[in-house]
Design a protein around this motif. Structure first.
Motif, PDB file in Angstrom:
ATOM      1  N   ASN A   1       0.865  -1.177   0.000  1.00 51.20           N
ATOM      2  CA  ASN A   1       0.000   0.000   0.000  1.00 51.20           C
ATOM      3  C   ASN A   1       0.896   1.220   0.000  1.00 51.20           C
ATOM      4  N   TYR A   2       0.501   2.256  -0.718  1.00 46.72           N
ATOM      5  CA  TYR A   2       1.305   3.461  -0.824  1.00 46.72           C
ATOM      6  C   TYR A   2       0.622   4.615  -0.102  1.00 46.72           C
TER       7      TYR A   2
ATOM      8  N   VAL B   1       0.793   8.417  -0.042  1.00 47.61           N
ATOM      9  CA  VAL B   1       1.343   9.444  -0.927  1.00 47.61           C
ATOM     10  C   VAL B   1       0.871  10.809  -0.440  1.00 47.61           C
TER      11      VAL B   1
ATOM     12  N   THR C   1       3.690  12.497   6.003  1.00 44.66           N
ATOM     13  CA  THR C   1       3.787  11.091   5.623  1.00 44.66           C
ATOM     14  C   THR C   1       4.042  10.209   6.844  1.00 44.66           C
TER      15      THR C   1
ATOM     16  N   THR D   1       1.426   7.371   8.221  1.00 46.62           N
ATOM     17  CA  THR D   1       1.923   6.002   8.253  1.00 46.62           C
ATOM     18  C   THR D   1       1.887   5.454   9.675  1.00 46.62           C
TER      19      THR D   1
ATOM     20  N   SER E   1       4.368   1.749   2.023  1.00 48.13           N
ATOM     21  CA  SER E   1       5.473   2.466   1.395  1.00 48.13           C
ATOM     22  C   SER E   1       5.067   3.932   1.284  1.00 48.13           C
TER      23      SER E   1
ATOM     24  N   HIS F   1       5.534   7.969   0.306  1.00 50.76           N
ATOM     25  CA  HIS F   1       6.145   8.795  -0.742  1.00 50.76           C
ATOM     26  C   HIS F   1       5.616  10.225  -0.666  1.00 50.76           C
TER      27      HIS F   1
END
Length: 92
Positions: free
Chosen positions: A18-19, A21, A41, A45, A60, A62
């Motif tokens: 999973n991102y 962003v 971020t 997270t 992940s 970004h």
């Protein structure tokens, strides 16, 4: 909500990533923008991991900065819309 939780936990796609962003408007200095993106971020997270501990290895993060605006940056309300976090969950 249950279905989204199961998707985030990976029961539908066992080994996916999973991102997280983050985006921001382009009206701030580059150094400050990176600090804001990093803090935002990390915060999102950390919250996701606290709520779904088994997803820690599949997140992940970004920072995309001013890329992909969803509104114009010419007015404050547009800049507010561009300060956002998106969670990208693959479906296949």
């Amino acid at each position: 909500m249950r279905d989204r939780n199961h998707t985030l936990r990976g029961t539908k796609i066992p080994n996916h990533v999973n991102y997280v962003v983050t985006f921001t408007e382009h009206y701030i200095a580059a150094q400050k923008m990176m600090q804001l993106l990093t803090a935002r971020t990390k915060s999102v997270t950390k919250t996701l991991i606290a709520k779904f501990p088994d997803t820690a290895k599949r997140l992940s993060a970004h920072g995309m900065g001013p890329l992909s605006p969803v509104a114009t940056n010419e007015q404050e309300n547009g800049r507010q819309l561009n300060r956002r976090v998106e969670l990208v969950i693959p479906i296949a």
